[in-house]
Design an enzyme around this catalytic site. Structure first.
Site, PDB file in Angstrom:
ATOM      1  N   TYR A 129       0.818  -1.216   0.000  1.00 34.43           N
ATOM      2  CA  TYR A 129       0.000   0.000   0.000  1.00 34.43           C
ATOM      3  C   TYR A 129       0.853   1.268   0.000  1.00 34.43           C
ATOM      4  O   TYR A 129       0.386   2.347   0.348  1.00 34.43           O
ATOM      5  CB  TYR A 129      -0.996   0.002   1.161  1.00 34.43           C
ATOM      6  CG  TYR A 129      -2.082  -1.042   1.025  1.00 34.43           C
ATOM      7  CD1 TYR A 129      -2.948  -1.047  -0.062  1.00 34.43           C
ATOM      8  CD2 TYR A 129      -2.245  -2.030   1.986  1.00 34.43           C
ATOM      9  CE1 TYR A 129      -3.936  -2.003  -0.195  1.00 34.43           C
ATOM     10  CE2 TYR A 129      -3.235  -2.999   1.872  1.00 34.43           C
ATOM     11  CZ  TYR A 129      -4.077  -2.977   0.771  1.00 34.43           C
ATOM     12  OH  TYR A 129      -5.056  -3.936   0.644  1.00 34.43           O
ATOM     13  N   GLN A 130       2.127   1.110  -0.374  1.00 32.57           N
ATOM     14  CA  GLN A 130       2.975   2.222  -0.796  1.00 32.57           C
ATOM     15  C   GLN A 130       3.349   3.202   0.318  1.00 32.57           C
ATOM     16  O   GLN A 130       3.766   4.328   0.049  1.00 32.57           O
ATOM     17  CB  GLN A 130       2.304   2.964  -1.968  1.00 32.57           C
ATOM     18  CG  GLN A 130       2.050   2.048  -3.162  1.00 32.57           C
ATOM     19  CD  GLN A 130       1.046   2.614  -4.145  1.00 32.57           C
ATOM     20  OE1 GLN A 130      -0.119   2.235  -4.153  1.00 32.57           O
ATOM     21  NE2 GLN A 130       1.488   3.534  -4.977  1.00 32.57           N
ATOM     22  N   TRP A 149      -8.284   6.478   3.729  1.00 37.16           N
ATOM     23  CA  TRP A 149      -9.272   7.021   4.661  1.00 37.16           C
ATOM     24  C   TRP A 149      -9.038   6.484   6.072  1.00 37.16           C
ATOM     25  O   TRP A 149      -9.470   7.079   7.055  1.00 37.16           O
ATOM     26  CB  TRP A 149     -10.689   6.698   4.190  1.00 37.16           C
ATOM     27  CG  TRP A 149     -11.111   5.256   4.351  1.00 37.16           C
ATOM     28  CD1 TRP A 149     -10.453   4.149   3.897  1.00 37.16           C
ATOM     29  CD2 TRP A 149     -12.272   4.781   5.021  1.00 37.16           C
ATOM     30  NE1 TRP A 149     -11.141   3.012   4.231  1.00 37.16           N
ATOM     31  CE2 TRP A 149     -12.266   3.362   4.915  1.00 37.16           C
ATOM     32  CE3 TRP A 149     -13.335   5.390   5.687  1.00 37.16           C
ATOM     33  CZ2 TRP A 149     -13.269   2.563   5.467  1.00 37.16           C
ATOM     34  CZ3 TRP A 149     -14.335   4.598   6.221  1.00 37.16           C
ATOM     35  CH2 TRP A 149     -14.293   3.195   6.106  1.00 37.16           C
ATOM     36  N   ASP A 150      -8.314   5.362   6.160  1.00 39.43           N
ATOM     37  CA  ASP A 150      -7.961   4.785   7.451  1.00 39.43           C
ATOM     38  C   ASP A 150      -7.362   5.844   8.380  1.00 39.43           C
ATOM     39  O   ASP A 150      -7.561   5.817   9.594  1.00 39.43           O
ATOM     40  CB  ASP A 150      -6.901   3.686   7.294  1.00 39.43           C
ATOM     41  CG  ASP A 150      -7.204   2.659   6.233  1.00 39.43           C
ATOM     42  OD1 ASP A 150      -8.048   2.923   5.369  1.00 39.43           O
ATOM     43  OD2 ASP A 150      -6.567   1.596   6.255  1.00 39.43           O
ATOM     44  N   GLU A 166     -15.989  -2.321  -0.379  1.00 37.14           N
ATOM     45  CA  GLU A 166     -15.313  -2.142  -1.657  1.00 37.14           C
ATOM     46  C   GLU A 166     -15.642  -3.208  -2.693  1.00 37.14           C
ATOM     47  O   GLU A 166     -15.143  -3.136  -3.818  1.00 37.14           O
ATOM     48  CB  GLU A 166     -13.804  -2.088  -1.426  1.00 37.14           C
ATOM     49  CG  GLU A 166     -13.378  -0.855  -0.643  1.00 37.14           C
ATOM     50  CD  GLU A 166     -11.884  -0.807  -0.378  1.00 37.14           C
ATOM     51  OE1 GLU A 166     -11.342   0.300  -0.266  1.00 37.14           O
ATOM     52  OE2 GLU A 166     -11.264  -1.885  -0.280  1.00 37.14           O
ATOM     53  N   LYS A 205     -17.747  -6.757   1.926  1.00 35.07           N
ATOM     54  CA  LYS A 205     -16.347  -6.978   2.295  1.00 35.07           C
ATOM     55  C   LYS A 205     -16.113  -6.562   3.744  1.00 35.07           C
ATOM     56  O   LYS A 205     -15.398  -7.229   4.493  1.00 35.07           O
ATOM     57  CB  LYS A 205     -15.432  -6.166   1.378  1.00 35.07           C
ATOM     58  CG  LYS A 205     -13.961  -6.237   1.764  1.00 35.07           C
ATOM     59  CD  LYS A 205     -13.120  -5.273   0.949  1.00 35.07           C
ATOM     60  CE  LYS A 205     -11.662  -5.297   1.408  1.00 35.07           C
ATOM     61  NZ  LYS A 205     -10.840  -4.264   0.741  1.00 35.07           N
ATOM     62  N   GLN A 206     -16.713  -5.453   4.147  1.00 29.02           N
ATOM     63  CA  GLN A 206     -16.537  -4.867   5.471  1.00 29.02           C
ATOM     64  C   GLN A 206     -17.781  -4.046   5.777  1.00 29.02           C
ATOM     65  O   GLN A 206     -18.602  -3.803   4.900  1.00 29.02           O
ATOM     66  CB  GLN A 206     -15.284  -3.998   5.503  1.00 29.02           C
ATOM     67  CG  GLN A 206     -15.333  -2.782   4.586  1.00 29.02           C
ATOM     68  CD  GLN A 206     -13.962  -2.254   4.245  1.00 29.02           C
ATOM     69  OE1 GLN A 206     -13.265  -2.815   3.414  1.00 29.02           O
ATOM     70  NE2 GLN A 206     -13.567  -1.160   4.885  1.00 29.02           N
TER      71      GLN A 206
END
Length: 752
Positions: free
Chosen positions: A316-317, A322-323, A464, A574-575
């Site tokens: 994830y770079q 948004w986390d 997502e 998914k969540q």
């Protein structure tokens, strides 16, 4: 006490893994890393190299090597130590007992194991920490105890071969070595960041001929600096050299003590104490989570993001999602507000990148990047996953349809203001963020004349797996909240700071904000069922369960979402999405929250590490009207707090590596403890406290810092108390339980 299959704790301040084998290298390296927010060094053994997932990742070193992903550089390893006995290499013996321990009170990690070469063996202890006193510094002590006579040889220094996910970020590495000091210099090929590593070491005793029981200790100091650092007036090489040499002269123990003093300051407000007969596992897992959230956070700077995997790897770079505002920041909001402020100032500094994204996509204002690095420009690639069946790339739309990132940031700005009373931040930074977000969302919405309302179409919400949906309730509601925040801040600025408001040149945009705020469609609960539809047409999708969908998979690494994953045409998420909304906006009536929790919870596959803490927090709140939910809240809390320790998440999805520490889940464990079981929430600009202590816990104690005042909260089955420290200098307004707002004087207490 056992925490999981391989993990135990002895005091609640440490976690110990009793099976640190090479096949668990990714997990061990992440869980037992050391770090301080500037640098993260994976919890590998000192003799391991790139194939053992050795990595030292440094903030603000983003570089692109594969033409697709810009990620943090993994710098040369200055803590490398190789041992040999009687001419043959000594290596870790997996057949003998071994353990690795992380003491989160001080930030020190210790490996204990036996190394052998088939004819000789030795007991090897490795102690290591990253300094919170000098952020450039890491130190290590390797102690070798001979079990029989041997001639020991030691090689130490800098190893340039390091683990990197997407190519070489170091280019040509120039090394030097003499008299107990080595250096390595390089420049990232694409971003041109100069990196310097210095490694200094001492052996004692000097003799390499060991008899049974003899020992030798190798002390190493590794320091890293870059041309992007703010504290390198004479260049990164000089800075790294100074840190390494000063530390080796100071000594391991004294350097550790200095760092531990800084950690004690952090824990003074960050710690959450759980009391009870069988709560030590929960206690240790929670502290482990709080610690990892802190070392993932670049608290030393207000221009850097919190990476979704922190500094544990390059997944994830090393960039913000948004986390950052929904999970990481709230863990600091009420304990270290200065860190929360820095995180939000980062968003102000990246406004131009958000403006560029909005303009590129045909909008006004600030459309924040879904994956944001140092400039705020979008780092999220169009093709994030591969179809593992066909091998073809999947076009996801995280970077164009997941627009809730902008209102997420705006509502967090107002929430920070409510808790801290930091007017200066609003004037200098916050108002501009919120106004630009309001302008963006007002240009994103669609007016539907025959319904006389604004709608938001073509969305991707927290869930997502469902892309290209309309009127996704989480997005619509947080957009409405953000617009309300813009109007409130605009009104305050007009009264208190008209000159600054004039500089921001809002003009008649505020009329557009007000119109959209008043007419924006937000799906309401059904009058009979109280259910809120996640998005238009959701209830018409196939009603099934995650268990059924897992049986439809052709390949275990299939991506379940858009465009043709097994979940796309079903109600399986998914969540949490609607439940996520309740975590962010707890003003919905409890009966509405309960009905929707009961509906959506069994349909959630928990395909995201963010999932469990949200369910835990909301379930804890709902225990006030449905007591049985407190047990489920505890289960979800433990699933969150042990998610990395138990390694319950996949390291790869759709052909993309996504391993490493799950920093948002780490922060989510804190949120569940304090916002769920502690019952803390922010409503109408006030902090409210209504605890829900689990039956097996005797009490939970935590600190709150509200408008500069330190409060201490203890919640138990016998009653609750919040006290204001006598050293405070102002009253604090609170709402406790079901009571009316009350003012707490310095030195006073509220009991209920």
């Amino acid at each position: 006490m056992q925490i999981g299959e391989h993990v135990r704790t002895d005091t609640g301040w440490e976690v110990v893994d009793e099976s640190p084998t090479d096949d668990r290298g990714i997990t061990i390296g992440s869980n037992f890393m050391i770090g301080n927010g500037y640098v993260g060094y994976r919890g590998t053994r000192p003799d391991q190299r790139a194939d053992g997932f050795v990595g030292c990742f440094v903030s603000d070193t983003h570089d692109m090597a594969d033409g697709v992903r810009r990620e943090l550089a993994s710098v040369p390893n200055g803590l490398y130590v190789r041992l040999s006995a009687d001419g043959l290499p000594l290596t870790f013996d997996p057949a003998q007992a071994a353990e690795v321990e992380l003491d989160v009170r001080t930030g020190e990690c210790t490996h204990r194991s036996t190394w052998t070469n088939g004819t000789s063996e030795a007991l090897v202890s490795v102690r290591r920490f990253a300094s919170l006193d000098d952020l450039h510094l890491m130190m290590q002590q390797v102690t070798v105890v001979a079990t029989h006579e041997m001639e020991l040889r030691v090689h130490t220094g800098i190893d340039p071969e390091v683990w990197s996910l997407h190519g070489d970020h170091l280019g040509r590495v120039i090394t030097t070595r003499e008299d107990g000091l080595a250096t390595a210099r390089c420049t990232t090929p694409e971003s041109k960041v100069d990196i310097a590593v210095a490694s200094s070491w001492r052996f004692g005793p000097d003799s390499s001929q060991l008899w049974p029981g003899d020992d030798i200790t190798i002390t190493s100091a590794m320091a890293v600096a870059t041309s992007n650092d703010d504290d390198v007036p004479f260049g990164p090489l000089e800075r790294s050299f100074e840190s390494a040499e000063s530390a080796i002269e100071l000594g391991y123990r004294e350097a550790l003590e200095r760092s531990a003093t800084r950690w004690a300051d952090f824990w003074d407000t960050a710690d959450v104490v759980i009391q009870g007969e069988s709560t030590m596992a929960a206690q240790a897992a929670l502290r482990f989570s709080i610690w990892h959230n802190r070392i993932a956070t670049p608290a030393h700077s207000d221009r850097l993001p919190i990476g979704a995997r922190g500094l544990s790897c390059q997944a994830y770079q090393g960039a913000a999602f948004w986390d950052q505002e929904m999970f990481n920041l709230p863990a600091f909001l009420l304990t270290a507000p200065e860190i929360a402020r820095s995180i939000l100032v980062y968003r102000w500094r990246t406004l131009d990148g958000a403006r560029r994204k909005a303009e590129r996509l045909g909008y006004e204002g600030a459309f924040y990047a879904w994956i944001s690095g140092t400039t705020g420009d979008e780092l999220c690639p169009d093709f994030f996953f591969d179809d593992v069946i066909t091998g073809r790339p999947i076009r996801n739309h995280f970077n164009v349809w997941q627009m809730h990132i902008s209102p997420d940031i705006a509502l967090t700005v107002e929430r920070y203001w409510n808790v801290t009373g930091d007017d200066g931040f609003i004037v200098d930074h916050g108002a501009e963020i919120v106004f630009e977000v309001a302008t963006f969302v007002s240009s994103f919405v669609t007016f539907v004349p025959h319904r006389d309302r604004y709608e938001i179409i073509r969305l991707l919400g927290p869930d997502e797996w469902h892309e290209n949906v309309d009127n996704e309730v989480f997005t619509n509601r947080v957009t409405q909240i953000a617009l309300g925040a813009a109007l409130r801040i605009h009104g305050w600025m007009a009264e208190q700071h008209p000159d600054r408001l004039a500089e921001l040149d809002v003009g008649d945009r505020v009329d557009r904000w007000r119109d959209v705020h008043e007419k924006l469609y937000v799906p309401e609960p059904d009058a009979d069922s109280l259910l809120i539809e996640q998005f238009d047409g959701f209830f018409a999708l196939e009603d099934t369960t995650p268990e059924v969908l897992s049986e439809r998979l052709i390949h275990p690494e299939e991506y379940w979402g858009w465009p043709n994953g097994v979940a796309v045409h079903t109600q399986v998420s998914k969540q949490p999405d609607v439940v996520q909304l309740f975590a962010v906006d707890p003003t919905y009536p409890l009966d509405v929250q309960r009905a929707n929790y009961a509906f959506y919870e069994p349909r959630c596959a928990h395909g995201s590490s963010l999932s469990h803490s949200v369910h835990a927090t909301v379930a804890a709140r709902l225990a006030s009207i449905e007591p049985d939910l407190i047990d489920q809240a505890v289960e979800y809390f433990m699933a969150t707090a042990t998610l990395d320790l138990e390694s319950t998440q996949q390291d790869s999805v759709g052909g993309t590596f996504i391993g490493g520490m799950h920093t948002a889940a780490n922060a989510g464990a804190y949120q569940t403890a304090v916002f769920g079981f502690g019952g803390v929430r922010i409503a109408d600009g006030r902090v409210c406290i209504a605890p829900a202590v689990p039956p097996a816990w005797t009490s939970i104690t935590f600190a709150l810092v509200i408008r500069g005042q330190r409060l201490d909260v203890t919640a138990s089955h016998d009653g609750h108390v919040v006290t204001s420290r006598p050293t405070n200098d102002a009253r604090v307004e609170l709402v406790v339980g079901d009571a009316d707002p009350a003012e707490l004087e310095p030195g006073g207490a509220l009991r209920w």
